[in-house]
Design an enzyme around this catalytic site. Sequence first.
Site, PDB file in Angstrom:
ATOM      1  CE1 TYR A   1      -3.283   2.860   0.546  1.00 22.80           C
ATOM      2  CE2 TYR A   1      -4.265   1.452   2.208  1.00 22.80           C
ATOM      3  CZ  TYR A   1      -4.322   2.577   1.407  1.00 22.80           C
ATOM      4  OH  TYR A   1      -5.421   3.401   1.471  1.00 22.80           O
ATOM      5  CB  CYS A   2       0.948   4.297   0.105  1.00 23.80           C
ATOM      6  SG  CYS A   2       1.432   6.035  -0.060  1.00 23.80           S
ATOM      7  CB  ILE A   3       5.766   4.594   0.885  1.00 20.54           C
ATOM      8  CG1 ILE A   3       7.294   4.553   0.790  1.00 20.54           C
ATOM      9  CG2 ILE A   3       5.317   4.203   2.278  1.00 20.54           C
ATOM     10  CD1 ILE A   3       7.996   5.459   1.778  1.00 20.54           C
TER      11      ILE A   3
END
Length: 608
Positions: free
Chosen positions: A331-333
């Site tokens: 998720y994301c980074i």
Amino acid sequence: MTTKDDVSADTSPEALERLKENMSRVEGISKRLVQVMSSKPRHSGSLDKPNQALFARAANAYWSEMMLNPARLMEQQVEYWGKTVLNFAEAQKMMLNRDIEEDSSKDRRFKNPLWESNPYFHYVKQQYLTNAQAVSQAVDEIEDLGSLDKQRLTYFADQIVQMMAPTNFLATNPDALEKAISTEGQSLIDGLENLVADLEANNGELVVRLADEGAFEVGKNIATTPGEVVFRNRMLELIQYAPTTETVHETPIVLFPPWINKFYVMDLKEQNSLVKWITDQGFTLFVVSWVNPDATYADVGMETYVEEGYLTAIDTVKKICGVKQVNAVGYCIAGTTLSLTLALLKKRGDTSVKSATFFTTLTDFSDQGEFTPFLQNDFVNGIEEQVGEDGILKSWIMARTFSFLRSNDLIYGPAIRSYMMGEAPPAFDLLYWNGDGTNLPGKMAVEYLRGLCQENRFATEGFELCGERLHVSDVTVPLMAITCENDHIARWKDCYHGVQQMGSRSKSFVVSQSGHIAGIINPPTRNKYGHYLNKDLKADADNWLEEASFHEGSWWPMWGDWLKKRAGKQVDARTPGNAGFAPLEPAPGHYVTAKSNGSAEVAEAAEG
């Protein structure tokens, strides 16, 4: 509460005396305010503003144009003067009780009827809007300025305009004045108490509380899905969740949340818990809970996150479940770093990951979007200087950066309600999670900002990690990328460009309605946000969306079906842990509740 046509209230001697008594209490609170501000730690000034050179270049470009075309300057000034005089004329007209045209503005800041009916407030509002338009026009018409400087100048000019809104000041905020009078000043006392409490909680840094922190307790009324911590090292706790079905798919899922925030956004409550939903679909689920680092983590970089985080977690899950492969989610980074990990595994000939799912994941940073103002050297140099002193990028710096991207919703609006109206923050679980931030190790933060965000090496010449040069094209496992239509953090078009460059033969791309969080935490039971699908990933982003099919409701069931095809046969449900990995403590574990772990505390937890 008073009526909306005036600011009248009880003006009896008793009421006025109570008002004076309340105002006298301000002195005591002010002393606390001075004390906490005087003890505020120093930080790099570059974190608060852009380099002055930007404004110098803008001023030079502006005046150069005006010298060449003075008629434009006169035209702008005459237009501004004309609108200002008209604003004053309207106020005078209202003083004589004559009707004026009703403002059709939809600006939520000016909902109070006094902005229309009261000459003073009407004039203040109209003049503010006139000033805002003049600033915007002046910036927009600067031509002899590079596109990057123009984008940054537009952003910072807009921030100044938002900050100077009349609603942000007591004397020009009718809602706050009405409440102060109707509560005999108690609302202002409560507001000052809220302000000082927020400053004291953050060592003098002003971070507006968005939620009632006393309304939630992690592991008690949020993050309550049953599970066990089955592994712990200095970087992470690995949580294995209890099964809810008699049999499960053979291939387990390991989910990597971003370490900028805490994992429980995916397990806020039973009704919208992605964690619970995954286990209910018959999957064995492991979730990483990252440590909240302190200064002892200063030298922890991206390489450590990959080796002691991703690779260790994947290897542990394989051992616990007795399998050769896992399905991974980032998720994301954490999705960006999962991509790096997959590229590294490809270089090493390691097939431990069967498929990958990316939530709002950027791998191509060629367009920095709304973060452009914060990703230039003056700001990144300031961050590098600050982490050189602190060892970490403190959570409030990241929180403030994200908040300023939506300043009216996340800074000024909440500040008005808390500090001027004296209202308690709402009991809202998502906002509570949003305020429960984490620090970032100094080395990791700089590597990410320089090598990935600024230099975009993963999508260009390659990113050096663990002795290998990694490129986004080295990601070759079957994948699905979930992006969000209104995401201002990881814009879907930028995510799309990265997925296009991945080397996988099997790629699925999804655009969910809504934003960075709501588009992901979108349970099927709500039937709230739909999603777009299109198998053709060769077209540009605009054409992809134009040709995509729209599907009502959550993308979760579609993703579940996609995972099941890659999750193997059914086996008996697995209870958390095994003989070699005995459960250490119940979910959600120790790391998620720590505000900032010291090295001794982490070592003790890891040994325990």
